[in-house]
Scaffold this motif. Structure first.
Motif, mmCIF file in Angstrom:
data_model
loop_
_atom_site.group_PDB
_atom_site.id
_atom_site.type_symbol
_atom_site.label_atom_id
_atom_site.label_comp_id
_atom_site.label_asym_id
_atom_site.label_seq_id
_atom_site.Cartn_x
_atom_site.Cartn_y
_atom_site.Cartn_z
ATOM 1 N N LEU A 93 46.673 -9.266 -15.827
ATOM 2 C CA LEU A 93 45.578 -8.668 -16.597
ATOM 3 C C LEU A 93 45.535 -7.131 -16.528
ATOM 4 C CD1 LEU A 93 43.594 -9.779 -18.497
ATOM 5 C CD2 LEU A 93 41.966 -10.090 -16.650
ATOM 6 N N LEU A 125 43.816 -18.756 -23.948
ATOM 7 C CA LEU A 125 42.787 -18.306 -22.994
ATOM 8 C C LEU A 125 42.896 -16.805 -22.750
ATOM 9 C CD1 LEU A 125 42.856 -21.056 -20.259
ATOM 10 C CD2 LEU A 125 40.956 -20.474 -21.734
ATOM 11 N N ALA A 147 41.533 -14.817 -25.586
ATOM 12 C CA ALA A 147 40.068 -14.826 -25.570
ATOM 13 C C ALA A 147 39.545 -13.837 -24.524
ATOM 14 C CB ALA A 147 39.547 -16.225 -25.287
ATOM 15 N N GLY A 148 40.194 -13.831 -23.359
ATOM 16 C CA GLY A 148 39.763 -12.927 -22.295
ATOM 17 C C GLY A 148 39.917 -11.476 -22.694
ATOM 18 N N PHE A 150 37.512 -10.552 -25.302
ATOM 19 C CA PHE A 150 36.190 -10.453 -24.691
ATOM 20 C C PHE A 150 35.991 -9.087 -24.035
ATOM 21 C CE2 PHE A 150 33.465 -11.040 -20.910
ATOM 22 C CZ PHE A 150 32.303 -11.389 -21.553
ATOM 23 N N LEU A 151 37.068 -8.558 -23.472
ATOM 24 C CA LEU A 151 36.980 -7.238 -22.854
ATOM 25 C C LEU A 151 37.034 -6.121 -23.887
ATOM 26 C CD1 LEU A 151 39.306 -7.667 -19.757
ATOM 27 C CD2 LEU A 151 36.828 -7.510 -19.773
ATOM 28 N N PHE A 195 39.630 -5.794 -26.223
ATOM 29 C CA PHE A 195 40.981 -5.400 -26.597
ATOM 30 C C PHE A 195 41.526 -6.214 -27.763
ATOM 31 C CE2 PHE A 195 40.601 -3.877 -22.270
ATOM 32 C CZ PHE A 195 41.116 -2.612 -22.382
ATOM 33 N N LYS A 204 36.471 -12.327 -29.542
ATOM 34 C CA LYS A 204 35.677 -11.219 -30.059
ATOM 35 C C LYS A 204 34.237 -11.664 -30.337
ATOM 36 C CE LYS A 204 35.777 -8.716 -34.056
ATOM 37 N NZ LYS A 204 36.485 -8.190 -35.229
#
Lengths: 320, 285, 510
Positions: free
Chosen positions: B127, B212, B215-216, B219-220, B222, B232
């Motif tokens: 990450l 996944l 999505a992460g 969510f941040l 990017f 998003k």
């Protein structure tokens, strides 16, 4: 474990760190924009100041010289000055690191103990309903976005039930013992989240380790001797599982440190993960680079430790 | 061809295979026909309703804080998730498979270098490095795919190489070599086919994982700003106060969509694993 | 033993009874408190409490802050400041030495204070409380900007700092402001009241600034009573929610006051179609301002005057200009006169909710008259970079002109838009280059007479309406939320909002 194995592993580790440092240098230097301008905080800086800053940081030297300076500094623990914090990035990172470790180590160790208990239990009851359920549950959890689960937990317990604080690490108005309690109160929900997400798959890993051990001869001998099952579990399985277990533990903590961005974002936990994100949003490249590098080094160290632990605790494995 | 029909039948027979195929086909159907079946066009601001409408007949899953229909966003978002999953799955299988087979077949320096690279990539924390890369390269859809493939191929290469090495020791390869077959011939006719099963399985897991991960990252913040995606949606839900406004539908449904697709693809991977590797069935009975 | 216990308990009670802190939430991080390098709005807010300048503005007029009075000499290019009797946080008096040092360090260390430094030459001490600032250029704008920009720092602390660029100033950031530094943790900063300052909070022990990552959590904390005030403008949807459901938010207050920022549509005047006045006029007539205020801001904004200057700048606002309104037919007429023939027009914006929504509506409105807009959302950095390279057709920006209308010079004067080494030299990213505007701006910039200034501002606003260098869209309201759960004494000021000096002075626990 032989000495030569250890030396070899250490050499590989150093090489890996070196490679990571080199790659990050290339990546950062290939970015558009002038580092001197960013350092100054204003692109319209006078030309002579630009030259001055460049001279101080060695930016006027050829790229290959810059690279060696960078490598030398990096191994001495100097990774540059943050554009936004206005001080050495290593200091900034070292302030954040304990918080991330606190966030990740506690639930992982806790889940190890619970996983040990559940894992050996389902290994002894292999194929039964509970075993199947646990495996399915753990597998299903792999597909649940952790941040989403955390979001739901915050909403449920923090907002609607009002049990836990919504975010942050402590109440700044508390001091002394009260602050420690406040920290525990704030950490509870992220810990619970990480426990829920991590424990089941940990238990399955323990189960598989235990199954491997159960399949080996000495357990059969022990059974033949008529020892009670409880004792078999305690004596043999636990002792033999210790090596792989510890290495699993370190790897999991390493993985969590690397993946802490999401969970730290949701709980506003000021650790390494949020620092990466913050540096990225502010284009604070020295900070971004250093934080990622430090995380890499941590994870590489953890991997090394995991290997060594496995070797130390498992005399049957011969490493060359 | 017959062989593949059998594999499909085996998957269908397993209960997890049935469920996952059903979910997956449903989402693929949604993604392909999104333009026709979605009740509104989430990209068109003239088709917006009132913000934060609870689920109703008009808006089956409610609207978000901008007044955009959630169901339509989920339908259109499935395109991003499925494409990411599909493309990275294939990309990882190809790249990992290719490097693994090459390393296993030719050995020597190629083997040494590729396996060192594998070791290197496998210890990297994903990450933070993805964030570093997306900060420097920009956050577009294809940058994301590229990063996922770059991080995913290593484990596949390692497994494929191991399979190739063990196949090489088998009698038929020796025999073929003695009969004077060229290395490339052996590679194409014997070694490569032996890795197909594992490539399918890893591709499935990689696809689930990348959905996944997308999505992460989205969510941040990017994600590709031009595309509607589930991550998003969740990012917006969090940033634009879904929690305070009590808009649970804005948070719950995109999360469920991410879970279902990722879960069904991974289940498919398990079903595939079982059909290819009956011994596993024995153990995990 | 018992005695000791009693003692401790009374001491503890005494400590807690000493005073109440206002618990505030600020958005983002506080990484350094170096007043020369401010990187976030949170830092700006905090540093504003710690440090003071010689002058400040109140209701659009320049007043003294650390300076008691001043004399301007236009011929010989200097200003003499007579200082008030003020103390630094450690109790030492603010001397002319300190003030001169504060000004000179910016030149000596060449700190990034923007173009201001090009006009300032040196500061000298006349006596203990009198300081003289020498300038290369002196006009009304210089007088009202430089003394308001340079923070006054204690020489005793800063003379030991070798490189101010690497000074995070977190150990003891000492200024003269109404609050003084107490503690910083990764998630909070605590300031205590500075009793020596006339405007310091009377009943509060100080302020705890909780650094919050996102607005939702801050607002939830406000509802729960964790915070008394949040230092950012509320999202319009939350404001609507508060007004709709007053029972649920009965402890909360909402202060809606006029904003000072004008959200505007920028053109790149260096290329077509931005350089074509008919194109710009067509755009101006095609946008439905009322709908934007209603849909994007849920009514919490005012349509901007087409003269650009907001009504908040009372002294120079031209009330005869009025707002533009949508007129599709006229817009089509203008577009037909222009050289635009359906090319793609790239609208560069940030990926923020506000700008994304605005851009979508602008795209929709312009498509109605046949302008083909492509929205190009980018990260903050990328947008700034593209603007500085003048790499865009249209863009959205906010001009803060309510308190400083004279800043219009920087955004519209052709000299601020010239290109140097591929970069725009000033803030005129669009490269507006209209001789009539330049002439008026020059007068504004050098005028000392209040009447001359007001008249030229009135002319400027007519010219902006006439030439449409940019399209002013709207002025979002300031939306401040506060909680009455723990503290009493909130008052709302039209210009300062709810957290005014007055409020801070009067806040006390319930």
């Amino acid at each position: 474990m032989t000495l030569s194995y250890l030396v070899k592993r250490i050499l590989i580790m150093i090489l890996t760190v070196f490679l990571a440092v080199t790659l990050s240098f290339i990546l950062i230097r290939s970015l558009p924009g002038d580092p001197a301008e960013r350092y100054y905080g204003d692109p319209r800086l006078p030309e002579e100041i630009k030259e001055e800053i460049k001279a101080v940081f060695g930016l006027d030297k050829p790229l290959i010289t810059q690279y060696f300076i960078f490598i030398g500094n990096a191994f001495r623990g100097d990774l540059g000055v943050s554009y936004t914090y206005r001080r050495n990035v290593v200091g900034v990172i070292l302030e954040r690191l304990p918080w991330t470790l606190m966030l990740t180590v506690v639930p992982t160790v806790l889940s190890m103990f619970v996983a040990l208990w559940i894992g050996t239990f389902i290994a002894f009851n292999r194929g039964k309903k509970f075993d199947r359920f646990m495996r399915f549950f753990a597998f299903g959890l792999n597909s649940v976005p952790t941040f989403w689960l955390a979001l739901l937990l915050v909403m449920g317990t923090g907002f609607y039930l009002n049990i836990f604080p919504l975010q942050g690490m402590f109440d700044p108005l508390e001091s002394g013992m009260a602050r420690v309690i406040s920290i525990l109160h704030h950490a509870a929900l992220p810990w619970i989240t990480l426990f829920i997400v991590g424990m089941p798959s940990f238990a399955i890993q323990v189960r598989n380790i235990a199954l491997n051990i159960l399949g080996e001869d000495f357990i059969i001998t022990a059974k033949a001797k008529g020892l009670r099952e409880q004792e078999i579990r305690r004596k043999h399985v636990l002792r033999n599982a210790l090596g792989p277990l510890f290495s699993l533990l370190t790897l999991r903590i390493a993985g969590l440190v690397g993946g802490a961005v999401l969970i730290e974002t949701i709980f506003s936990w000021k650790g390494m993960g949020l620092l990466v994100l913050e540096a990225s949003k502010n284009s604070d490249y020295p900070l971004l680079q250093a934080t990622v590098l430090m995380t890499i080094v941590l994870v590489i160290l953890a991997n090394f430790l995991a290997d060594v632990l496995q070797a130390v605790f498992d005399p049957r494995v011969i490493y060359t | 061809m017959k062989k593949y029909r059998k594999v499909l039948r085996d998957i269908w027979k397993a209960p997890e295979g049935k469920v996952s195929l059903f979910i997956l086909v449903l989402f693929v159907f949604l993604a392909v026909t999104a333009d026709w079946i979605s009740p509104y066009d989430p990209y068109d601001i003239t088709q917006r309703g009132f913000p934060l409408e609870a689920p109703s007949k008009e808006y089956p899953l409610g609207t978000d804080g901008f007044g955009v229909d959630i169901l339509s966003q989920i339908i259109h978002g499935s395109r991003v998730s499925l494409t990411i999953g599909f493309v990275t799955g294939i990309g990882i299988a190809f790249m990992g498979g290719f490097i693994g087979v090459m390393a296993g077949t030719y050995g020597g320096l190629a083997d040494l270098f590729s396996m060192r690279a594998v070791d290197f990539i496998m210890v990297l924390p994903g990450l933070p490095i993805m964030i570093l890369l997306m900060t420097t390269l920009g956050s577009s859809f294809w940058v994301m795919v590229m990063i996922f493939v770059l991080f995913g191929w290593a484990s596949v290469a390692r497994v494929t190489r191991a399979i190739v090495l063990s196949e090489r020791k088998r009698g038929y390869v020796e025999a073929a070599r003695c009969a004077g077959a060229k290395k490339s011939h052996i590679l194409l006719r014997h070694l490569l086919p032996a890795t197909y099963s594992i490539l399918f399985v890893t591709a499935a897991f990689a696809a689930g994982g990348s959905i996944l991960a997308e999505a992460g990252l989205a969510f941040l913040g990017f994600g590709d700003p031009r595309l509607v995606s589930w991550g998003k949606m969740l990012n917006y839900a969090r940033t634009y106060n879904a929690m305070v406004l009590g808009a649970w539908w804005w948070i719950i449904f995109p999360g469920i969509a991410v879970f279902l697709t990722s879960f069904s693809i991974m289940m498919l991977g398990v079903a595939l694993e079982k059909t290819f590797n009956p011994r596993l069935r024995e153990r995990d009975r | 033993m018992k005695k000791l216990l009693v003692l401790i308990i009374t001491a503890l009670i005494g400590l807690t009874a000493l005073g109440v802190y206002m618990k505030a939430a600020v958005l983002g991080e506080v990484r350094s408190l170096n007043p020369y390098f401010i990187n976030s709005s949170a830092e700006r807010q905090l540093i504003g409490y710690l440090y003071e300048t010689l002058m400040t503005t109140s209701e659009g007029k320049a007043i003294g802050m650390l300076a008691d009075s001043w004399e301007v000499n236009l011929e010989e290019l200097y200003i003499v400041f007579h200082l008030k009797d003020r103390l630094f946080h450690d109790g030492s008096p603010v001397t002319a030495e300190d003030v001169a040092y504060s000004f000179n360090i910016t030149v000596q260390k060449r700190l990034p204070m923007g173009p201001l430094l090009a006009w300032f030459s040196s500061a000298e001490v006349l006596d203990e409380k009198t300081v003289k600032l020498n300038f290369r250029v002196l006009n009304s704008f210089v007088v009202s900007s430089i003394p308001m920009a340079i923070p006054i720092i204690p020489e005793s602390v800063w003379k030991n700092i070798a490189n101010p660029m690497e000074f995070s100033n977190l150990d003891n950031p000492m200024g003269t402001g109404s609050l003084k530094f107490k503690e910083i943790t990764p998630q909070s900063v605590t300031f205590s009241s500075n009793g020596n300052h006339p405007d310091s909070p009377q009943y509060l022990e100080g302020i705890v600034f909780n650094l919050v990552q996102d607005e939702t959590m801050g607002f939830l904390g406000l509802i729960r009573g964790d915070y008394d005030y949040i230092y950012w403008d509320l999202d319009p949807s939350l404001a609507t929610q508060m007004l709709k459901d007053p029972d649920r938010y009965k402890d909360l207050g909402l202060a809606v006051t006029n904003g000072d920022g004008v959200v505007s549509l920028l053109f790149n005047h260096r290329t077509l179609p931005g350089s074509d006045i008919y194109f710009r006029k067509a755009v101006q007539m095609a946008i439905d301002y009322v709908q934007i205020v209603g849909r994007v801001y849920l009514g919490f904004a005012d349509v901007a005057s087409s003269g650009l200057i907001p009504s908040m700048a009372k002294a120079v606002f031209n009330s005869n200009i009025g707002a533009a309104s949508v007129d599709i037919e006229k817009a089509k007429e203008y577009l037909a006169k222009s050289s635009y023939r359906g090319e793609k027009v790239r609208l560069l914006i940030y990926t923020s909710k506000e700008q994304m929504e605005l851009a979508e509506y602008i795209k929709l409105f312009l498509s109605k008259i046949g302008i083909n807009v492509v929205v190009d959302p980018q990260g903050h950095e990328a947008v700034t970079a593209a603007l500085k390279k003048a790499d865009f057709d249209m863009s959205l920006t906010t001009y803060s002109l309510g308190f400083h209308p004279e800043m219009a010079f920087y955004h519209l004067h052709s000299s601020r838009g010239t290109m140097q080494n591929g970069q725009v030299s000033g803030f005129n990213y669009g490269g507006v280059n209209i001789p009539e505007l330049d002439e008026t701006l020059n007068i504004i910039w050098t005028a000392f007479d209040e009447k001359v200034q007001r008249d030229s501002f009135h002319i400027l606003q007519e010219q902006v309406r006439e030439f449409v260098p940019v399209v002013p869209i709207c002025i979002p309201n300031r939306l401040e939320a506060f909680s009455r759960k723990n503290l009493d004494g909130w008052s709302i000021s039209e210009t300062e909002g709810v957290l005014s000096t007055e409020t801070l002075k009067n806040l006390k626990s319930k």
